[in-house]
Design a protein around this motif. Structure first.
Motif, PDB file in Angstrom:
ATOM      1  N   GLU A  26      15.997  68.639  -6.798  1.00 36.65           N
ATOM      2  CA  GLU A  26      16.961  68.169  -7.804  1.00 36.65           C
ATOM      3  C   GLU A  26      18.224  69.033  -7.779  1.00 36.65           C
ATOM      4  O   GLU A  26      19.349  68.522  -7.856  1.00 36.65           O
ATOM      5  N   SER A  27      18.032  70.340  -7.653  1.00 36.19           N
ATOM      6  CA  SER A  27      19.186  71.246  -7.621  1.00 36.19           C
ATOM      7  C   SER A  27      19.994  71.079  -6.330  1.00 36.19           C
ATOM      8  O   SER A  27      21.227  71.170  -6.340  1.00 36.19           O
ATOM      9  N   LEU A  29      20.362  68.259  -4.572  1.00 35.29           N
ATOM     10  CA  LEU A  29      21.108  66.995  -4.631  1.00 35.29           C
ATOM     11  C   LEU A  29      22.223  67.041  -5.662  1.00 35.29           C
ATOM     12  O   LEU A  29      23.218  66.311  -5.544  1.00 35.29           O
ATOM     13  N   LYS A  30      22.093  67.894  -6.658  1.00 32.46           N
ATOM     14  CA  LYS A  30      23.159  68.057  -7.643  1.00 32.46           C
ATOM     15  C   LYS A  30      24.438  68.560  -6.981  1.00 32.46           C
ATOM     16  O   LYS A  30      25.547  68.166  -7.345  1.00 32.46           O
ATOM     17  N   HIS A  31      24.292  69.426  -5.972  1.00 40.50           N
ATOM     18  CA  HIS A  31      25.446  70.042  -5.321  1.00 40.50           C
ATOM     19  C   HIS A  31      25.680  69.544  -3.900  1.00 40.50           C
ATOM     20  O   HIS A  31      26.721  69.840  -3.306  1.00 40.50           O
ATOM     21  N   ASN A  32      24.710  68.824  -3.339  1.00 39.86           N
ATOM     22  CA  ASN A  32      24.781  68.375  -1.943  1.00 39.86           C
ATOM     23  C   ASN A  32      24.235  66.955  -1.862  1.00 39.86           C
ATOM     24  O   ASN A  32      23.169  66.712  -1.315  1.00 39.86           O
ATOM     25  N   SER A  33      24.990  66.020  -2.417  1.00 47.11           N
ATOM     26  CA  SER A  33      24.482  64.652  -2.591  1.00 47.11           C
ATOM     27  C   SER A  33      24.201  63.950  -1.267  1.00 47.11           C
ATOM     28  O   SER A  33      23.418  63.007  -1.221  1.00 47.11           O
ATOM     29  N   GLN A  95      22.536  76.447  -6.276  1.00 46.00           N
ATOM     30  CA  GLN A  95      23.565  76.515  -7.313  1.00 46.00           C
ATOM     31  C   GLN A  95      24.964  76.234  -6.766  1.00 46.00           C
ATOM     32  O   GLN A  95      25.957  76.591  -7.396  1.00 46.00           O
ATOM     33  N   SER A  97      27.377  74.214  -3.178  1.00 44.71           N
ATOM     34  CA  SER A  97      27.413  73.506  -1.901  1.00 44.71           C
ATOM     35  C   SER A  97      26.852  74.378  -0.781  1.00 44.71           C
ATOM     36  O   SER A  97      27.134  75.577  -0.708  1.00 44.71           O
ATOM     37  N   LYS A 222      17.926  77.860 -16.093  1.00 47.96           N
ATOM     38  CA  LYS A 222      18.926  76.794 -16.297  1.00 47.96           C
ATOM     39  C   LYS A 222      19.941  76.831 -15.163  1.00 47.96           C
ATOM     40  O   LYS A 222      20.594  77.855 -14.966  1.00 47.96           O
ATOM     41  N   TYR A 223      20.030  75.757 -14.424  1.00 49.17           N
ATOM     42  CA  TYR A 223      20.932  75.744 -13.265  1.00 49.17           C
ATOM     43  C   TYR A 223      21.947  74.623 -13.378  1.00 49.17           C
ATOM     44  O   TYR A 223      21.785  73.705 -14.158  1.00 49.17           O
TER      45      TYR A 223
END
Length: 223
Positions: A26-27, A29-33, A95, A97, A222-223
């Motif tokens: 999840e983390s 894909l949040k920064h590296n879709s 956290q 790219s 928490k990220y």
């Protein structure tokens, strides 16, 4: 094999680590879709990504830290149909790219020095430094051409004879391929709750690594 221009991220995961892998992915894909995520496993996991396996035709010596199928898998990654990958442990949180990490030229393996315990490991193995193998870039095309697996196992007993702390696939990779490993900036594998000679704020880490048996902090972070 084909040259993959997209970012391929490989996890090696068991049911035991599935809940951590979910957080880690999840983390990512949040920064590296655009990351293409694959899971190496030997049992069906409740993760909505392609799940693949590797054939392990030999065992790693049993040291003080017991080797696991999932940990040992990276010694067999030559079998994967990619030329270049990022390998991440399931106990990591992204956290930022990873484009720079992916785009830094990788001739063999790119990795970060580990935290301060690595000084002892490096000294025992007769190395300048010691890397942690749970956030690394691997040029699988180069590994295949170099017979990576055969070389790793040919020196396994020699590597294990030198260490008093613990031995696993990480010991083998450090000992056998030290001169082929290029160091990445520490932000790409920074251990939570571990000592460093040059510490950084956790928030500055692109990959925060929850090393050790107690990973409860990862579930709260928490990220």
């Amino acid at each position: 094999s084909y040259y993959n221009y997209r970012m391929i991220i490989i996890y090696s995961c068991s049911k035991l680590y599935e809940k951590y892998a979910k957080i880690s992915i999840e983390s990512i894909l949040k920064h590296n879709s655009n990351a293409d995520i694959k899971i190496v496993c030997r049992e069906k996991l409740d993760l909505p990504f392609e799940q693949i396996t590797v054939v392990q035709d030999r065992d790693v010596l049993d040291g003080q830290i017991h080797p696991s199928w999932e940990g040992n898998a990276k010694l067999f990654f030559e079998q994967l149909p990619y030329d270049k990958i990022i390998y991440l442990g399931a106990d990591t949180i992204c956290q930022g790219s990873l484009e720079e990490m992916w785009n830094i030229p990788c001739d063999y393996i790119n990795a970060c020095k580990t935290h301060s315990y690595g000084e002892t490991q490096a000294k025992e193995l007769g190395l300048k430094y010691y890397i942690n193998v749970d956030s690394i870039v691997m040029n699988l095309d180069a590994l295949r051409k170099d017979n990576f697996k055969e070389k790793a196992f040919s020196k396994m007993n020699e590597a294990h004879s030198k260490v008093n702390l613990w031995c696993n696939e990480e010991t083998m990779i450090n000992y056998v391929f030290h001169n082929k490993i290029k160091l990445l900036p520490q932000e790409y594998n920074y251990a939570y709750n571990r000592k460093y000679f040059n510490p950084m704020p956790y928030s500055n880490a692109k990959i925060l690594h929850f090393i050790g048996q107690d990973k409860s902090a990862m579930l709260r972070y928490k990220y």
